[in-house]
Design an enzyme around this catalytic site. Structure first.
Site, PDB file in Angstrom:
ATOM      1  N   ALA A  13       0.852  -1.189   0.000  1.00 45.45           N
ATOM      2  CA  ALA A  13       0.000   0.000   0.000  1.00 45.45           C
ATOM      3  C   ALA A  13       0.887   1.237   0.000  1.00 45.45           C
ATOM      4  O   ALA A  13       2.025   1.202   0.484  1.00 45.45           O
ATOM      5  CB  ALA A  13      -0.909  -0.015   1.224  1.00 45.45           C
ATOM      6  N   GLU A  26       4.627  -4.970   7.240  1.00 48.53           N
ATOM      7  CA  GLU A  26       3.836  -3.957   7.967  1.00 48.53           C
ATOM      8  C   GLU A  26       4.281  -3.784   9.415  1.00 48.53           C
ATOM      9  O   GLU A  26       4.204  -2.699   9.977  1.00 48.53           O
ATOM     10  CB  GLU A  26       2.339  -4.324   7.948  1.00 48.53           C
TER      11      GLU A  26
HETATM   12  N1  CO8 Z   1       4.574   3.199  -0.532  1.00 49.90           N
HETATM   13  C1  CO8 Z   1       4.992   4.355  -1.121  1.00 49.90           C
HETATM   14  N2  CO8 Z   1       6.140   4.448  -1.867  1.00 49.90           N
HETATM   15  C2  CO8 Z   1       6.874   3.324  -1.990  1.00 49.90           C
HETATM   16  C3  CO8 Z   1       6.506   2.105  -1.401  1.00 49.90           C
HETATM   17  C4  CO8 Z   1       5.281   2.058  -0.658  1.00 49.90           C
HETATM   18  N3  CO8 Z   1       4.809   0.933  -0.091  1.00 49.90           N
HETATM   19  N4  CO8 Z   1       7.438   1.179  -1.693  1.00 49.90           N
HETATM   20  C5  CO8 Z   1       8.357   1.800  -2.450  1.00 49.90           C
HETATM   21  N5  CO8 Z   1       8.029   3.090  -2.629  1.00 49.90           N
HETATM   22  C6  CO8 Z   1       8.779   4.105  -3.398  1.00 49.90           C
HETATM   23  C7  CO8 Z   1       9.995   4.578  -2.623  1.00 49.90           C
HETATM   24  O1  CO8 Z   1       9.645   5.562  -1.675  1.00 49.90           O
HETATM   25  C8  CO8 Z   1      10.869   5.093  -3.744  1.00 49.90           C
HETATM   26  O2  CO8 Z   1      10.387   6.363  -4.136  1.00 49.90           O
HETATM   27  P1  CO8 Z   1      11.450   7.583  -4.390  1.00 49.90           P
HETATM   28  O3  CO8 Z   1      12.278   7.085  -5.548  1.00 49.90           O
HETATM   29  O4  CO8 Z   1      10.569   8.722  -4.717  1.00 49.90           O
HETATM   30  O5  CO8 Z   1      12.249   7.699  -3.130  1.00 49.90           O
HETATM   31  C9  CO8 Z   1      10.565   4.149  -4.897  1.00 49.90           C
HETATM   32  O6  CO8 Z   1       9.321   3.526  -4.573  1.00 49.90           O
HETATM   33  C10 CO8 Z   1      11.608   3.058  -5.047  1.00 49.90           C
HETATM   34  O7  CO8 Z   1      11.767   2.410  -3.799  1.00 49.90           O
HETATM   35  P2  CO8 Z   1      13.190   2.228  -3.069  1.00 49.90           P
HETATM   36  O8  CO8 Z   1      14.131   3.289  -3.470  1.00 49.90           O
HETATM   37  O9  CO8 Z   1      12.925   2.061  -1.602  1.00 49.90           O
HETATM   38  O10 CO8 Z   1      13.669   0.854  -3.711  1.00 49.90           O
HETATM   39  P3  CO8 Z   1      14.616  -0.252  -3.041  1.00 49.90           P
HETATM   40  O11 CO8 Z   1      14.903  -1.242  -4.124  1.00 49.90           O
HETATM   41  O12 CO8 Z   1      15.768   0.385  -2.358  1.00 49.90           O
HETATM   42  O13 CO8 Z   1      13.721  -0.956  -1.917  1.00 49.90           O
HETATM   43  C11 CO8 Z   1      11.753  -2.000  -1.045  1.00 49.90           C
HETATM   44  C12 CO8 Z   1      12.588  -1.704  -2.286  1.00 49.90           C
HETATM   45  C13 CO8 Z   1      12.530  -2.914  -0.088  1.00 49.90           C
HETATM   46  C14 CO8 Z   1      10.492  -2.727  -1.503  1.00 49.90           C
HETATM   47  C15 CO8 Z   1      11.410  -0.687  -0.320  1.00 49.90           C
HETATM   48  O14 CO8 Z   1      10.903   0.237  -1.270  1.00 49.90           O
HETATM   49  C16 CO8 Z   1      10.398  -0.818   0.769  1.00 49.90           C
HETATM   50  O15 CO8 Z   1      10.719  -1.295   1.847  1.00 49.90           O
HETATM   51  N6  CO8 Z   1       9.129  -0.384   0.500  1.00 49.90           N
HETATM   52  C17 CO8 Z   1       8.089  -0.398   1.478  1.00 49.90           C
HETATM   53  C18 CO8 Z   1       7.575  -1.810   1.679  1.00 49.90           C
HETATM   54  C19 CO8 Z   1       6.479  -1.848   2.707  1.00 49.90           C
HETATM   55  O16 CO8 Z   1       6.655  -1.533   3.856  1.00 49.90           O
HETATM   56  N7  CO8 Z   1       5.262  -2.281   2.272  1.00 49.90           N
HETATM   57  C20 CO8 Z   1       4.120  -2.366   3.136  1.00 49.90           C
HETATM   58  C21 CO8 Z   1       3.312  -1.135   3.058  1.00 49.90           C
HETATM   59  S1  CO8 Z   1       1.986  -1.132   4.220  1.00 49.90           S
HETATM   60  C22 CO8 Z   1       0.805  -2.111   3.514  1.00 49.90           C
HETATM   61  O17 CO8 Z   1       0.965  -2.597   2.447  1.00 49.90           O
HETATM   62  C23 CO8 Z   1      -0.431  -2.286   4.324  1.00 49.90           C
HETATM   63  C24 CO8 Z   1      -1.510  -2.971   3.517  1.00 49.90           C
HETATM   64  C25 CO8 Z   1      -2.809  -2.752   4.185  1.00 49.90           C
HETATM   65  C26 CO8 Z   1      -3.972  -2.910   3.251  1.00 49.90           C
HETATM   66  C27 CO8 Z   1      -4.029  -1.939   2.126  1.00 49.90           C
HETATM   67  C28 CO8 Z   1      -4.653  -0.629   2.509  1.00 49.90           C
HETATM   68  C29 CO8 Z   1      -4.709   0.364   1.349  1.00 49.90           C
END
Ligand code: CO8
Length: 258
Positions: free
Chosen positions: A66, A132
């Site tokens: 998300a 999460e």
């Molecule tokens: N939300 C918003 N932006 C994101 C997300 C995300 N979940 N994941 C990645 N991005 C963005 C980053 O901020 C980055 O943007 P920018 O270039 O502008 O800084 C871009 O995508 C690329 O990401 P990274 O530079 O971080 O790429 P890496 O290869 O270094 O890392 C990862 C990849 C490990 C996947 C890392 O991006 C990460 O940890 N992302 C977050 C993962 C996470 O915590 N997901 C869970 C989110 S909470 C959730 O899903 C709850 C669900 C509940 C139900 C749904 C309700 C709507």
């Protein structure tokens, strides 16, 4: 045909394809994007040209979850009033088979979206995770329920408590996914499978999905009664007459979904 902001879609040989198209944010799912995905699924479900559906992601991830930026400032009353999960719930009402072709990160809400589909084909190197817990929250779109029903309580607790990444090979071993293919062949192999399903009798496909989904919630007895009604129901279809007649006449059946 493309009027959506965060997804693309097209139809090929009976397969309705939906591509998540927010690759710079690793297909992070904002609310509009989920609504678009669900709308496209429903449109394909109603379209006679489409027999099976394939959902995939553009770029290096299926979905990193998300959109954290979108929800970070919300409080629980806003969440209640938004009622965003009403959109997610509509995914389980789709009657046609949905194949997920996933790669890279399948995290959080992205993993929950994948678990709402029917058959998952993953590229080599795909990682699944519920991260999460690191954000001070937990899965909210069915993750704790669907994962537990597939892998059992012990592994679900371990994975959701730690947020550990599940490599594709382990996901295959635990029955989370159906198949692993090389990244270069992901679309080709997934489309091949989806097109194979698209040649099957559509009414059989949908009532098989309906019956197998009931096995998750029903007792064996209730499930058997339910299955029987669906079996009987198919005997009112033209495809049942055609399929059995074609067998008797030793020719290939022409199914029409009626
Ligand atoms: N939300 C918003 N932006 C994101 C997300 C995300 N979940 N994941 C990645 N991005 C963005 C980053 O901020 C980055 O943007 P920018 O270039 O502008 O800084 C871009 O995508 C690329 O990401 P990274 O530079 O971080 O790429 P890496 O290869 O270094 O890392 C990862 C990849 C490990 C996947 C890392 O991006 C990460 O940890 N992302 C977050 C993962 C996470 O915590 N997901 C869970 C989110 S909470 C959730 O899903 C709850 C669900 C509940 C139900 C749904 C309700 C709507």
């Amino acid at each position: 045909m493309n009027t959506f902001e965060y997804i693309e879609r097209f139809i090929e040989d009976g397969v309705g394809v939906i591509q998540l198209n927010r690759p710079r944010q690793l297909n992070a799912l904002n609310r509009k994007m989920i609504r678009e995905i669900v709308t496209a699924l429903e449109q394909f479900d109603q379209n006679d040209e489409v027999v099976s559906i394939l959902v995939t992601g553009k770029g290096r991830a299926f979905s990193a979850g998300a959109d954290i930026d979108e929800m970070a400032g919300n409080d629980s009353v806003q969440m209640e009033l938004l009622n965003q999960f009403a959109d997610w719930d509509r995914i389980s009402l789709i009657k046609k088979p949905i194949i997920g072709a996933v790669k890279g990160f399948v995290f959080g809400g992205g993993f929950e979206l994948a678990l709402s589909l029917d058959i998952l084909i993953a590229a080599n190197g795909t990682q699944f995770s519920f991260p999460e817990v690191q954000l001070g929250v937990m899965p909210g779109a069915g993750g704790t329920q669907r994962l537990t029903k597939i892998v059992g309580r012990a592994k679900a607790l371990e994975w959701v408590w730690t947020g550990d990444r599940i490599p594709a090979e382990m996901a295959l071993r635990y029955g989370i996914i159906n198949q692993i293919v090389s990244e270069e062949l992901l679309m080709e192999e997934s489309m091949k499978f989806a097109k194979r399903l698209a040649k099957q009798p559509p009414l059989s496909l949908r009532l098989i999905k309906d019956s197998i989904n009931k096995a998750v919630d029903y007792s064996l007895y209730e499930g058997m009664q339910y299955e029987r009604k669906n079996f009987y129901l198919l005997f009112s279809s033209q495809d049942q007459k055609e399929g059995m007649q074609a067998f008797i006449e030793k020719r290939k059946a022409e199914f029409r979904g009626r």
